[in-house]
Design a protein around this motif. Structure first.
Motif, PDB file in Angstrom:
ATOM      1  N   GLY A 133       0.883  -7.900  17.035  1.00 54.39           N
ATOM      2  CA  GLY A 133       0.094  -7.390  15.922  1.00 54.39           C
ATOM      3  C   GLY A 133       0.251  -5.912  15.694  1.00 54.39           C
ATOM      4  N   GLU A 134       1.246  -5.283  16.302  1.00 48.88           N
ATOM      5  CA  GLU A 134       1.452  -3.846  16.177  1.00 48.88           C
ATOM      6  C   GLU A 134       2.214  -3.502  14.903  1.00 48.88           C
ATOM      7  N   PHE A 135       1.906  -2.321  14.373  1.00 46.00           N
ATOM      8  CA  PHE A 135       2.580  -1.808  13.188  1.00 46.00           C
ATOM      9  C   PHE A 135       3.983  -1.335  13.565  1.00 46.00           C
ATOM     10  N   GLN A 136       5.000  -1.797  12.835  1.00 42.86           N
ATOM     11  CA  GLN A 136       6.390  -1.480  13.157  1.00 42.86           C
ATOM     12  C   GLN A 136       7.120  -0.807  11.999  1.00 42.86           C
ATOM     13  N   GLY A 137       6.396  -0.079  11.200  1.00 44.93           N
ATOM     14  CA  GLY A 137       7.036   0.629  10.100  1.00 44.93           C
ATOM     15  C   GLY A 137       6.828  -0.057   8.760  1.00 44.93           C
ATOM     16  N   LEU A 138       7.579   0.408   7.766  1.00 46.88           N
ATOM     17  CA  LEU A 138       7.435  -0.096   6.402  1.00 46.88           C
ATOM     18  C   LEU A 138       8.677  -0.860   5.989  1.00 46.88           C
TER      19      LEU A 138
ATOM     20  N   LYS B  30       0.816  -1.222   0.000  1.00 47.33           N
ATOM     21  CA  LYS B  30       0.000   0.000   0.000  1.00 47.33           C
ATOM     22  C   LYS B  30       0.849   1.272   0.000  1.00 47.33           C
ATOM     23  N   TRP B  31       2.154   1.131  -0.157  1.00 49.56           N
ATOM     24  CA  TRP B  31       3.038   2.290  -0.188  1.00 49.56           C
ATOM     25  C   TRP B  31       4.110   2.079  -1.257  1.00 49.56           C
ATOM     26  N   TYR B  32       4.542   3.167  -1.855  1.00 48.51           N
ATOM     27  CA  TYR B  32       5.647   3.148  -2.812  1.00 48.51           C
ATOM     28  C   TYR B  32       6.589   4.309  -2.488  1.00 48.51           C
ATOM     29  N   GLU B  33       7.871   4.016  -2.544  1.00 49.10           N
ATOM     30  CA  GLU B  33       8.879   5.053  -2.393  1.00 49.10           C
ATOM     31  C   GLU B  33       9.391   5.414  -3.785  1.00 49.10           C
ATOM     32  N   ILE B  34       9.499   6.694  -4.061  1.00 49.71           N
ATOM     33  CA  ILE B  34       9.982   7.159  -5.361  1.00 49.71           C
ATOM     34  C   ILE B  34      11.239   7.992  -5.155  1.00 49.71           C
ATOM     35  N   LYS B  35      12.264   7.700  -5.929  1.00 50.16           N
ATOM     36  CA  LYS B  35      13.472   8.522  -5.933  1.00 50.16           C
ATOM     37  C   LYS B  35      13.508   9.268  -7.258  1.00 50.16           C
TER      38      LYS B  35
ATOM     39  N   ALA C   6       3.741  -3.225   5.064  1.00 51.30           N
ATOM     40  CA  ALA C   6       3.807  -2.960   6.497  1.00 51.30           C
ATOM     41  C   ALA C   6       4.521  -4.097   7.214  1.00 51.30           C
ATOM     42  N   LYS C   7       5.331  -3.735   8.220  1.00 51.63           N
ATOM     43  CA  LYS C   7       5.948  -4.713   9.110  1.00 51.63           C
ATOM     44  C   LYS C   7       5.075  -4.818  10.359  1.00 51.63           C
ATOM     45  N   ILE C   8       4.582  -6.027  10.620  1.00 53.07           N
ATOM     46  CA  ILE C   8       3.679  -6.255  11.740  1.00 53.07           C
ATOM     47  C   ILE C   8       4.347  -7.184  12.743  1.00 53.07           C
ATOM     48  N   ASN C   9       4.308  -6.805  14.018  1.00 58.14           N
ATOM     49  CA  ASN C   9       4.819  -7.662  15.080  1.00 58.14           C
ATOM     50  C   ASN C   9       3.939  -8.899  15.194  1.00 58.14           C
ATOM     51  N   GLU C  10       4.553 -10.089  15.037  1.00 57.56           N
ATOM     52  CA  GLU C  10       3.771 -11.325  15.020  1.00 57.56           C
ATOM     53  C   GLU C  10       3.090 -11.620  16.349  1.00 57.56           C
ATOM     54  N   SER C  11       3.701 -11.222  17.448  1.00 56.84           N
ATOM     55  CA  SER C  11       3.132 -11.538  18.755  1.00 56.84           C
ATOM     56  C   SER C  11       2.060 -10.541  19.188  1.00 56.84           C
TER      57      SER C  11
ATOM     58  N   TYR D 167      23.489  16.230   5.880  1.00 56.60           N
ATOM     59  CA  TYR D 167      23.447  15.205   6.911  1.00 56.60           C
ATOM     60  C   TYR D 167      22.940  13.864   6.389  1.00 56.60           C
ATOM     61  N   ASN D 168      22.443  13.861   5.151  1.00 52.26           N
ATOM     62  CA  ASN D 168      21.873  12.657   4.545  1.00 52.26           C
ATOM     63  C   ASN D 168      20.792  12.044   5.434  1.00 52.26           C
ATOM     64  N   ARG D 169      19.916  12.865   5.939  1.00 57.25           N
ATOM     65  CA  ARG D 169      18.853  12.385   6.814  1.00 57.25           C
ATOM     66  C   ARG D 169      17.493  12.690   6.215  1.00 57.25           C
ATOM     67  N   GLY D 170      16.522  11.842   6.543  1.00 59.94           N
ATOM     68  CA  GLY D 170      15.170  12.038   6.083  1.00 59.94           C
ATOM     69  C   GLY D 170      14.392  12.941   7.017  1.00 59.94           C
ATOM     70  N   VAL D 171      13.212  13.348   6.567  1.00 60.17           N
ATOM     71  CA  VAL D 171      12.371  14.255   7.365  1.00 60.17           C
ATOM     72  C   VAL D 171      12.014  13.611   8.699  1.00 60.17           C
ATOM     73  N   SER D 172      11.751  12.294   8.703  1.00 55.79           N
ATOM     74  CA  SER D 172      11.322  11.622   9.934  1.00 55.79           C
ATOM     75  C   SER D 172      12.411  11.583  10.999  1.00 55.79           C
TER      76      SER D 172
END
Length: 258
Positions: free
Chosen positions: A167-172, A131-136, A160-165, A224-229
């Motif tokens: 069920g929490e969302f852990q990023g992309l 459900k997400w795409y990264e574009i460079k 999405a990365k989901i914690n198996e135990s 700094y080669n860092r993202g907004v997040s």
């Protein structure tokens, strides 16, 4: 014949070459990373149909078929830290299959004996999971044509990365990178739904090149080669993304005198 005529227009489409560009023509350039969220209504044509129908497929199904079935696209490894977007290592077909599927052992009760037995379960990444795409891309000012232009370099489907135990969302999780100049030859023959007219069917090449999608900036080239997040969170991150987008507009606007 499913329809009143045989569709031929899309199958005969050809990629329109970019305008010639020399290094001497580029007066200003910034590299930008964007994220496309398919939950947004403007991006629904990239997500639907969930299963191929009437000659149309979702963007992920188009990419997946081109890699695994046709061999017309090459997938590139995002690296062990999932931050490599430089197209350094090519994935083989088997490696892509491993990325798109995972096996796990679960305990299943035997209905005859009542005992629990190990069962191997294979889970595949489906179109509805992406459900997400990264574009460079790179924004630049071409002084030869006196225009601000943009060229997309790569596209990365993400799930999405989901914690198996818990069920929490852990990023992309980036799956792989696709080199866009190569993907254009696949996208130009892949139809996408047009809300206004079924006859004027566009292709993925049309909507991507004409910027008919919604996205937000996640990173712009910086010292700094860092993202907004990494330095803004929540609403502040969205405001910062808008500020970065505005800076590109202002760069072009300030070149002219009115």
């Amino acid at each position: 014949l499913d329809g009143i005529y045989q569709p031929e227009h899309t199958l005969e489409r050809r990629v329109i070459p970019y305008a010639p560009l020399r290094e001497a023509d580029v007066m200003w350039l910034r590299r930008v990373w964007r994220r496309i969220n398919l939950y947004e209504k403007a991006n629904h044509p990239m997500y639907f149909p969930e299963k191929p129908e009437q000659g149309r497929m979702s963007l992920f199904d188009v990419i997946k078929e081109a890699i695994l079935a046709n061999g017309t696209l090459t997938a590139y490894d995002p690296g062990p830290l999932q931050d490599d977007d430089m197209f350094r290592k090519r994935f083989t077909t088997d490696e892509v299959k491993n990325v798109l599927s995972s096996t796990d052992t679960v305990q299943v009760e035997n209905i005859f004996t009542g005992e629990f037995e190990d069962k191997i379960v294979t889970t595949e990444v489906r179109s509805i999971d992406v459900k997400w795409y990264e574009i460079k891309e790179e924004w630049f000012f071409d002084k030869q044509r006196s225009v601000m232009d943009v060229r997309i370099i790569g596209i990365c489907p993400m799930k999405a990365k989901i914690n198996e135990s818990s069920g929490e969302f852990q990023g992309l999780q980036p799956l792989f990178w696709i080199y866009y100049p190569e993907a254009r030859y696949v996208f130009v023959k892949s139809e996408i739904f047009n809300r206004g007219n079924d006859v004027e069917r566009r292709t993925y090449e049309d909507i991507i090149w004409k910027r008919q999608f919604s996205s937000y900036i996640t990173k712009m080239s910086n010292v700094y080669n860092r993202g907004v997040s990494q330095y803004q969170k929540g609403l502040d991150a969205l405001i910062e993304a808008e500020r970065l987008k505005e800076s590109i507009f202002n760069m072009e606007h300030d070149l002219w005198s009115f």
